[in-house]
Structures are given as structure tokens and as C-alpha cells.
Scaffold this motif. Structure first.
Motif, PDB file in Angstrom:
ATOM      1  N   UNK A 180       0.731  -1.220  -0.167  1.00 45.74           N
ATOM      2  CA  UNK A 180      -0.101   0.008   0.084  1.00 45.74           C
ATOM      3  C   UNK A 180       0.902   1.251   0.049  1.00 45.74           C
ATOM      4  N   UNK A 181       1.899   1.274   0.704  1.00 43.02           N
ATOM      5  CA  UNK A 181       2.726   2.456   0.820  1.00 43.02           C
ATOM      6  C   UNK A 181       3.560   2.614  -0.364  1.00 43.02           C
ATOM      7  N   UNK A 182       4.007   1.626  -0.872  1.00 47.40           N
ATOM      8  CA  UNK A 182       4.747   1.667  -2.258  1.00 47.40           C
ATOM      9  C   UNK A 182       3.867   2.215  -3.215  1.00 47.40           C
ATOM     10  N   UNK A 183       2.347   1.665  -3.223  1.00 44.98           N
ATOM     11  CA  UNK A 183       1.352   2.224  -4.492  1.00 44.98           C
ATOM     12  C   UNK A 183       1.149   3.768  -4.263  1.00 44.98           C
ATOM     13  N   UNK A 184       1.217   4.352  -2.592  1.00 47.00           N
ATOM     14  CA  UNK A 184       0.878   5.741  -2.587  1.00 47.00           C
ATOM     15  C   UNK A 184       1.970   6.292  -2.884  1.00 47.00           C
ATOM     16  N   UNK A 185       3.179   6.035  -2.669  1.00 48.06           N
ATOM     17  CA  UNK A 185       4.339   6.611  -3.053  1.00 48.06           C
ATOM     18  C   UNK A 185       4.477   6.995  -4.831  1.00 48.06           C
ATOM     19  N   UNK A 186       3.863   6.113  -5.248  1.00 46.27           N
ATOM     20  CA  UNK A 186       3.992   5.912  -6.833  1.00 46.27           C
ATOM     21  C   UNK A 186       2.671   6.884  -7.333  1.00 46.27           C
ATOM     22  N   UNK A 187       2.136   7.583  -6.546  1.00 39.54           N
ATOM     23  CA  UNK A 187       1.284   8.431  -7.058  1.00 39.54           C
ATOM     24  C   UNK A 187      -0.215   7.921  -6.959  1.00 39.54           C
ATOM     25  N   UNK A 188      -0.519   6.693  -6.251  1.00 42.44           N
ATOM     26  CA  UNK A 188      -2.013   6.301  -6.165  1.00 42.44           C
ATOM     27  C   UNK A 188      -2.865   7.173  -5.288  1.00 42.44           C
ATOM     28  N   UNK A 189      -3.917   7.241  -5.828  1.00 47.27           N
ATOM     29  CA  UNK A 189      -4.867   8.228  -5.089  1.00 47.27           C
ATOM     30  C   UNK A 189      -5.257   7.440  -3.926  1.00 47.27           C
ATOM     31  N   UNK A 190      -5.211   8.194  -2.616  1.00 51.91           N
ATOM     32  CA  UNK A 190      -5.825   7.408  -1.337  1.00 51.91           C
ATOM     33  C   UNK A 190      -7.057   6.786  -1.438  1.00 51.91           C
ATOM     34  N   UNK A 191      -8.189   7.569  -2.261  1.00 52.61           N
ATOM     35  CA  UNK A 191      -9.297   6.991  -2.364  1.00 52.61           C
ATOM     36  C   UNK A 191      -9.349   5.574  -3.117  1.00 52.61           C
ATOM     37  N   UNK A 192      -8.342   5.267  -3.620  1.00 52.27           N
ATOM     38  CA  UNK A 192      -8.342   3.904  -4.427  1.00 52.27           C
ATOM     39  C   UNK A 192      -7.720   2.788  -3.560  1.00 52.27           C
ATOM     40  N   UNK A 193      -7.449   3.036  -2.232  1.00 56.69           N
ATOM     41  CA  UNK A 193      -6.862   1.974  -1.513  1.00 56.69           C
ATOM     42  C   UNK A 193      -7.648   0.753  -1.386  1.00 56.69           C
ATOM     43  N   UNK A 194      -8.989   0.851  -1.404  1.00 57.20           N
ATOM     44  CA  UNK A 194      -9.969  -0.189  -1.251  1.00 57.20           C
ATOM     45  C   UNK A 194      -9.882  -1.015  -2.204  1.00 57.20           C
ATOM     46  N   UNK A 195      -9.785  -0.272  -3.526  1.00 64.09           N
ATOM     47  CA  UNK A 195      -9.602  -1.289  -4.846  1.00 64.09           C
ATOM     48  C   UNK A 195      -8.288  -2.006  -4.912  1.00 64.09           C
TER      49      UNK A 195
END
Length: 302
Positions: A248-263
Motif C-alpha cells: 500500500x505504501x509503495x502504491x501511495x508513493x508512486x502516485x496512487x490516489x488514497x481513495x483507491x486504497x480499497x480497490x
């Protein structure tokens, strides 16, 4: 990275609770979302009221045990479908948690918690805090491993493997289910008491979707580290929590929208479910390539 490790180790205890119901009891328990918040809310209210943090954590854990007991009783004694029993308890806990906190959000930023000494010493967010949380998670893994190897722990495992067989051997499967669910939600609530002190607040929605994160941790960890032995399955569930939070942290660091965390969580669960299905095929091809017959693959922890 260090923060992700801290969070992953904190939630590892929650993953152990999910493992106990999902893998050991074969019980799809959705109480987790509510019992996590209940543990956090109970501990937060008591800490704000001047109760020592450790006592608040014990009370929060006890509240989670009661929540799991209710779900188990609804199923075992009331004959309610396991999934529906968990949903009913979870819905009821939403209102109960609001009653406990008296509001939707409760701050702990000015209160003394179990993490206060670490913050005052400047150790939070360092490898020292990671080692400390790893030690706490390791103790939880060892205690659960010890318990599941006791006579009653074996009875709980037998209930999950084959309820009819366990009952024919004199096991009271109603009580083993209730006990397993109570212990599971106690672990989840204990995790909630830790997380609320770590992040500095308790929120009514902090447990929403947590069962998905727990399942992702258990399935991901066991798909990667295996589950052929009991100790391996338990440790893999805890390690899966760390891997899940790192992903999850890697995805967020690479521009993932926090709203997409459930997906992302849902996709991780799907991927983890598919990995074991492909692993036997790879082993089969490797054995055939080397001229040796494939060995049967067992997915039941010893």
C-alpha cells in the motif's frame, strides 16, 4: 518505509485474529470491522478519563471478546448463518461504539499513551520502534501457536476442519466456535487499542473494510510463505500484514490516489488467491520436466 513497517506490525495482531476465524474455524466473520473500533473506542474513552493506558487496553480487548462471543452465540445457539451473524453484530456495534465515544471522533493527542515514552525519547519512526513492535507481534504469534497446540486448541482446529468428526469425538463444537470467535475478536480489539494510541485518535469509521485488509494479509502471507505447518501458517499471516502495508505504501508513493486504497486491497486479495492455484501447476511442470512424479499439495496446516 519505517512507518509502513510500524503499521504493518501493528495490524499483524489483527491478521492473527482473522486467521483464527478464516483459516482455523472456517468462519466468515465480519464482526472484525466493529470489534476493532470497539476496542479502540473503549481504550480511548478510558485513557481520556484518566485510566492508565494498559488498563484501557485490557478493557478494550475484553469488549472485543464480548463482541465475538455474541456473534458465536447467534450462530451456535441461535442457528443464524455465520455470515449473517457477523453482519448483525457489526451493525449493532456501530451504534454501541457511538454510545461509547459519545461522538464520531475522539482525540488522544494530549493524552499519555503506551507510545508516549517512545515519542518523548524520539524513537517513534525509527528502527527501534520497529523492533519493539516486531517483538510484540512475535509474542502474539507464539501465544497463538501455543494455544492452538493445547488440547482445547486442537479441538477448535478440529471443529474448523470437520465439525461432524469433532462432534463425534465428544467435542462441544458450539463452545469451540464461540471460544474461537471470542479470541479472534479479542485479538482484533487489542489491535484497535494499539492503533488508536499510535495514530492519536479513535474514529467511528476506522474499522470499515478492515476485514478485507485482514483477509489480504492472511492470504498474501500464506501464498508467499506457505502454510504447510501450523507455525508457518500463523507466522505467514503476521508477515502478510507487513507485506500488505508495504505494498500500500509503495502504491501511495508512486502516485496512487488514497481513495483507491480499497480497490488496491481487493486486487491484492484476488492476486493472493490466484497465486496458490498456479503454484501446483508450476511444481507439476518442473517435476515432469525432471522426470519425477508430482507430489500431492496439501493446504491444511499441520
Amino acid at each position: 518505509m519505517v512507518t509502513a513497517l510500524e503499521v504493518g506490525l501493528l495490524y499483524a495482531i489483527m491478521a492473527l485474529g482473522v486467521y483464527l476465524t478464516y483459516r482455523v474455524l472456517d468462519f466468515p466473520d465480519l464482526t472484525v470491522d466493529g470489534s476493532f473500533t470497539m476496542g479502540a473506542a473503549t481504550a480511548a474513552v478510558l485513557i481520556v478519563g484518566g485510566v492508565p493506558p494498559v488498563l484501557g487496553m485490557l478493557a478494550g480487548t475484553g469488549a472485543g471478546v464480548v463482541a465475538g462471543f455474541i456473534t458465536g452465540a447467534l450462530h451456535a445457539w441461535g442457528g443464524i448463518n455465520p455470515l449473517l451473524a457477523g453482519i448483525l453484530t457489526q451493525i449493532g456495534l456501530w451504534s454501541i461504539n457511538l454510545r461509547i465515544m459519545g461522538r464520531a471522533n475522539l482525540s488522544l493527542l494530549r493524552e499519555r499513551t503506551v507510545f508516549t515514552p517512545l515519542r518523548e525519547a524520539g524513537l517513534m519512526g525509527s528502527w527501534w520502534s520497529v523492533l519493539l513492535l516486531a517483538a510484540v507481534s512475535s509474542v502474539a504469534v507464539l501465544v497463538l501457536f501455543w494455544f492452538l497446540r493445547t488440547a482445547y486448541g486442537v479441538a477448535i482446529r478440529a471443529t474448523g476442519d470437520n465439525q461432524e468428526m469433532a462432534s463425534s469425538q465428544g467435542v462441544n463444537t458450539a463452545w469451540t466456535k464461540i471460544t474461537g470467535l471470542a479470541l479472534s475478536n479479542g485479538l482484533v480489539a487489542f489491535c484497535g487499542t494499539m492503533v488508536t494510541q499510535y495514530q492519536g485518535y479513535a474514529d467511528i469509521s476506522m474499522g470499515v473494510g478492515l476485514v478485507v485488509a485482514g483477509l489480504a494479509s492472511v492470504i498474501l502471507g500464506q501464498a508467499i510463505f506457505g502454510m504447510s505447518k501450523l507455525w508457518q501458517a500463523i507466522a505467514a499471516a503476521a508477515l502478510g500484514s507487513v507485506l500488505y502495508r508495504l505494498a500500500i505504501q509503495i502504491a501511495l508513493d508512486n502516485g496512487l490516489d488514497p481513495n483507491d486504497m480499497k480497490l488496491v486491497s481487493a486486487l491484492l486479495v484476488v492476486a493472493a488467491l490466484l497465486i496458490p492455484k498456479w503454484a501446483p501447476l508450476r511444481r507439476f511442470r518442473m517435476k515432469r520436466r525432471h522426470g519425477a512424479p508430482p507430489e500431492p499439495v496439501s493446504e491444511v496446516p499441520a
